[in-house]
Structure formats: structure tokens, C-alpha cells
Design an enzyme around this catalytic site. Sequence first.
Site: not given
Length: 218
Positions: A82-83
Site C-alpha cells: 500500500v502506497k
Amino acid sequence: MKFFVDTADIDEIRDLADTGLVDGVTTNPSLVAKTGRDFIEVVEEICKVVDGPVSAEVAATDCDTMIEEGRKLSKIADNIAVKVPLTRDGLKACRTLSQGGTMVNVTLCFSPNQAILAAKAGAKFVSPFIGRLDDIATDGMGLIEDIVDIYANYPDFTTEVLVASVRHPMHVVEAAKMGAHVATIPPAVMTAMFNHPLTDKGLAAFLADWEKTGQSIL
Ligand code: G3P
């Protein structure tokens, strides 16, 4: 050194993954928008093509919604990273998500100070954008050197330096010299890395001389 491909274009990813030299993929909202496709759908497809970490970025800017979006994205596949942006809320969300076992890639890093915060927040990856620093006459590779040096002082920092905003093959070479863990490489740059004029010239000469022998191996 791990090579990630920096695109959301599934055809480009397939083409380069076919070399067996792709260790992951990074996307961001701009790269996803370029595909014109549904975000979740394209990320799902990418996760089936590449086994390594696939970065998918949240769209929220507040911590609670970033966590909610991050948890939804992490359910797409086991290899989702997850960015989150390197903001105060992003760091708080990173801490919560990483403590829950989610791989987090903290992106839009432009200073050593930010990279220290990302490591303290338990990020799996930190993404310094070197090209954008170079674009404003600031030493992008100097940032990588600083981060690698700082991280080396703290064995408990497990965050990997993921060099992003790569503009040309020499960025990859310089990052490797500095010991960066990952480079996320635009497809055109990775393709350029496969080519060298002297290799082409030398191969042509070998093949021409082989032809003269009249022999075949098979
Ligand atoms: O992964 C980040 C990268 O896509 C940003 O590249 O060229 O927009 O600075 P660029």
C-alpha cells in the site's frame, strides 16, 4: 538490487516480466489514470502477472481514510504494497497498516528527514523521487546516498530504499553503487538498459565469422 517496473500498463509489465528480471511493480494515481482503466481491476491484473510487491496508492489524505483504503487495497492480493504519501497522516497510517502486517511503500520522499520518519513508521519501502529533485537542480542521487548512509547506522531500520522517479539508466547504476535496495524503472528506461551499441556490433561480428565456418551447433 531489485528491479521494479514503474507503470500500470499491463502490456508493458507483461513484456518486461517475460525477461524474468522484474521483481515488482510500482503504480501511482497518475500512472493508473494514464491507463484509462478501473484502478482495482488493473491492480488485480498486475498482481497476477508479477509475484513481487505491487504498489497501489491510496487516494485519501486523512489517516483514518488512508487506513480504510489501505486495508481494502491489501485485500486485492498478498503481494500488494500500500502506497501512502510522506505526510504526517501518511506516516500515522503507515504505522497502523504496517503493525497490522501490511507492506507499506511511503512515497513522495524528498529529504533524509522524511526517510528517517518513514523508517520509524515501519515502512517496508521508502520512495525518494530523485528525478523530480534533479528537475529543480537539486542532487537527487545525493539524497539516496544520505538515506543509505543514515539507515546503515540503525540495524532496527528495516525499510528498503526504493529509488523512484528514475529518468535514465545511469540513475540505476548510481543507485546500485550506493547500495539502494530497489530501483523502480520506467519501461523505456529498462528497455534502454538492455541495449549497448558495442554488444550489438560485437555480436554481429561473431555471427558473421561463425557464418564463414559453415558449421551449426544443432
Ligand atoms: O514511482 C514514482 C514515479 O512514477 C514518478 O516519476 O517521472 O513522475 O517523477 P516521475
